[in-house]
Design a protein around this motif. Structure first.
Motif, mmCIF file in Angstrom:
data_model
loop_
_atom_site.group_PDB
_atom_site.id
_atom_site.type_symbol
_atom_site.label_atom_id
_atom_site.label_comp_id
_atom_site.label_asym_id
_atom_site.label_seq_id
_atom_site.Cartn_x
_atom_site.Cartn_y
_atom_site.Cartn_z
ATOM 1 N N SER A 1 2.304 -62.560 90.923
ATOM 2 C CA SER A 1 2.871 -61.364 91.459
ATOM 3 C C SER A 1 3.146 -61.690 92.814
ATOM 4 C CB SER A 1 1.511 -60.589 91.538
ATOM 5 O OG SER A 1 1.795 -59.400 92.406
ATOM 6 N N LEU A 2 4.587 -61.067 93.252
ATOM 7 C CA LEU A 2 4.858 -61.670 94.460
ATOM 8 C C LEU A 2 5.632 -60.223 95.167
ATOM 9 C CD1 LEU A 2 5.964 -63.906 96.208
ATOM 10 C CD2 LEU A 2 8.064 -64.018 94.832
ATOM 11 N N GLU A 3 5.367 -60.116 96.419
ATOM 12 C CA GLU A 3 6.043 -59.121 97.358
ATOM 13 C C GLU A 3 7.037 -59.625 98.283
ATOM 14 O OE1 GLU A 3 3.265 -56.459 98.826
ATOM 15 O OE2 GLU A 3 2.305 -55.911 96.995
ATOM 16 N N LEU A 4 8.113 -59.227 98.311
ATOM 17 C CA LEU A 4 8.904 -59.715 99.166
ATOM 18 C C LEU A 4 9.840 -58.293 100.118
ATOM 19 C CD1 LEU A 4 10.972 -62.160 97.019
ATOM 20 C CD2 LEU A 4 9.532 -62.707 98.642
ATOM 21 N N PHE A 5 9.844 -58.448 101.419
ATOM 22 C CA PHE A 5 10.199 -57.378 102.194
ATOM 23 C C PHE A 5 11.447 -57.455 102.744
ATOM 24 C CE2 PHE A 5 5.614 -57.272 102.080
ATOM 25 C CZ PHE A 5 5.422 -55.926 101.947
ATOM 26 N N GLY B 1 9.953 -48.834 107.457
ATOM 27 C CA GLY B 1 11.297 -49.298 107.762
ATOM 28 C C GLY B 1 11.876 -50.394 106.821
ATOM 29 N N MET B 2 10.976 -50.896 105.909
ATOM 30 C CA MET B 2 11.407 -51.815 104.915
ATOM 31 C C MET B 2 11.345 -51.610 103.675
ATOM 32 S SD MET B 2 11.832 -54.676 107.237
ATOM 33 C CE MET B 2 11.532 -56.092 106.374
ATOM 34 N N PHE B 3 12.127 -52.537 102.851
ATOM 35 C CA PHE B 3 11.966 -52.216 101.332
ATOM 36 C C PHE B 3 10.988 -53.408 100.676
ATOM 37 C CE2 PHE B 3 15.680 -49.937 102.846
ATOM 38 C CZ PHE B 3 15.641 -48.806 102.083
ATOM 39 N N CYS B 4 10.034 -53.096 99.949
ATOM 40 C CA CYS B 4 9.293 -53.943 99.416
ATOM 41 C C CYS B 4 9.767 -53.960 98.121
ATOM 42 C CB CYS B 4 7.971 -53.672 99.344
ATOM 43 S SG CYS B 4 6.644 -54.381 98.656
ATOM 44 N N THR B 5 10.123 -55.325 97.513
ATOM 45 C CA THR B 5 10.429 -55.741 96.218
ATOM 46 C C THR B 5 9.279 -56.300 95.558
ATOM 47 O OG1 THR B 5 12.697 -55.910 97.053
ATOM 48 C CG2 THR B 5 11.958 -56.874 94.881
ATOM 49 N N LYS B 6 8.697 -55.820 94.734
ATOM 50 C CA LYS B 6 7.354 -56.292 94.027
ATOM 51 C C LYS B 6 7.771 -57.000 92.725
ATOM 52 C CE LYS B 6 4.089 -53.262 96.000
ATOM 53 N NZ LYS B 6 2.764 -52.252 95.783
ATOM 54 N N LEU B 7 7.382 -58.323 92.389
ATOM 55 C CA LEU B 7 8.018 -58.849 91.227
ATOM 56 C C LEU B 7 6.657 -59.463 90.407
ATOM 57 C CD1 LEU B 7 10.528 -61.291 93.236
ATOM 58 C CD2 LEU B 7 10.901 -59.103 92.066
ATOM 59 N N GLY B 8 6.886 -59.428 89.203
ATOM 60 C CA GLY B 8 5.791 -59.858 88.558
ATOM 61 C C GLY B 8 5.963 -60.300 87.066
ATOM 62 N N LEU B 9 5.113 -61.344 86.599
ATOM 63 C CA LEU B 9 5.408 -62.021 85.433
ATOM 64 C C LEU B 9 4.115 -62.148 84.643
ATOM 65 C CD1 LEU B 9 7.553 -63.560 83.743
ATOM 66 C CD2 LEU B 9 6.364 -65.576 84.553
ATOM 67 N N GLU C 1 20.066 -52.595 99.531
ATOM 68 C CA GLU C 1 20.798 -53.560 98.676
ATOM 69 C C GLU C 1 20.297 -54.936 98.252
ATOM 70 O OE1 GLU C 1 21.991 -51.825 101.423
ATOM 71 O OE2 GLU C 1 22.598 -50.162 100.318
ATOM 72 N N GLN C 2 20.090 -55.538 99.280
ATOM 73 C CA GLN C 2 19.314 -56.885 99.182
ATOM 74 C C GLN C 2 18.121 -56.769 98.114
ATOM 75 O OE1 GLN C 2 18.313 -59.060 102.811
ATOM 76 N NE2 GLN C 2 18.522 -60.930 101.604
ATOM 77 N N ALA C 3 17.284 -55.791 98.605
ATOM 78 C CA ALA C 3 15.906 -55.696 97.715
ATOM 79 C C ALA C 3 16.466 -55.317 96.250
ATOM 80 C CB ALA C 3 15.239 -54.383 98.293
ATOM 81 N N GLU C 4 17.437 -54.796 95.979
ATOM 82 C CA GLU C 4 18.081 -54.317 94.621
ATOM 83 C C GLU C 4 18.601 -55.621 93.898
ATOM 84 O OE1 GLU C 4 20.577 -51.013 95.606
ATOM 85 O OE2 GLU C 4 18.814 -49.495 95.145
ATOM 86 N N GLU C 5 19.121 -56.348 94.688
ATOM 87 C CA GLU C 5 19.781 -57.447 94.254
ATOM 88 C C GLU C 5 18.689 -58.419 93.759
ATOM 89 O OE1 GLU C 5 22.557 -61.536 95.336
ATOM 90 O OE2 GLU C 5 22.531 -59.381 96.661
ATOM 91 N N ILE C 6 17.541 -58.754 94.616
ATOM 92 C CA ILE C 6 16.403 -59.760 94.369
ATOM 93 C C ILE C 6 15.632 -59.069 92.670
ATOM 94 C CG2 ILE C 6 14.521 -60.469 95.097
ATOM 95 C CD1 ILE C 6 16.701 -61.753 96.407
#
Length: 114
Positions: free
Chosen positions: A74-78, A57-65, A83-88
């Motif tokens: 590497s960072l995962e935020l839920f 039920g969550m959206f996982c935003t995976k960020l990498g550099l 919309e919030q996931a897309e903004e991040i």
């Protein structure tokens, strides 16, 4: 036009070598700057990654550099809403280097607790 990318083949490169020096200096400098700019943009596009995946039920935003030596972060935020996931993800794609620097500054800081 803007946003279009072109690649020169090895055959094309060999054909250009004899005439390269005959190009006027200003044109050669302009072309070299355009190539540098495109190379920097391509490097940045591959160095900073952001994606969103549905995870239950969550959206996982995976960020990498990535850096020259490989993965730097590497960072995962839920998030509960997309919309919030897309903004991040969007912010990280735009400002990944600054965000990474801020994270490094915070995790490297002496918080005075021993």
């Amino acid at each position: 036009g803007p946003g279009r990318n072109f690649r020169i083949t090895e055959t094309g490169r060999k054909m250009l070598e004899p005439v390269e020096k005959s190009l006027p200096y200003a044109i050669r400098m302009h072309a070299e700057e355009a190539i540098r700019s495109a190379a920097q943009r391509l490097y940045r596009e591959t160095a900073i990654t952001a994606s969103i995946e549905r995870d239950g039920g969550m959206f996982c935003t995976k960020l990498g550099l990535n850096a020259d030596h490989g993965k730097a972060m590497s960072l995962e935020l839920f998030f509960s809403n997309k919309e919030q996931a897309e903004e991040i993800a969007s912010n990280f794609k735009k400002y990944g280097e600054r965000i990474f620097a801020a994270i490094m500054a915070d995790v490297s800081r002496d918080y005075g607790e021993k």
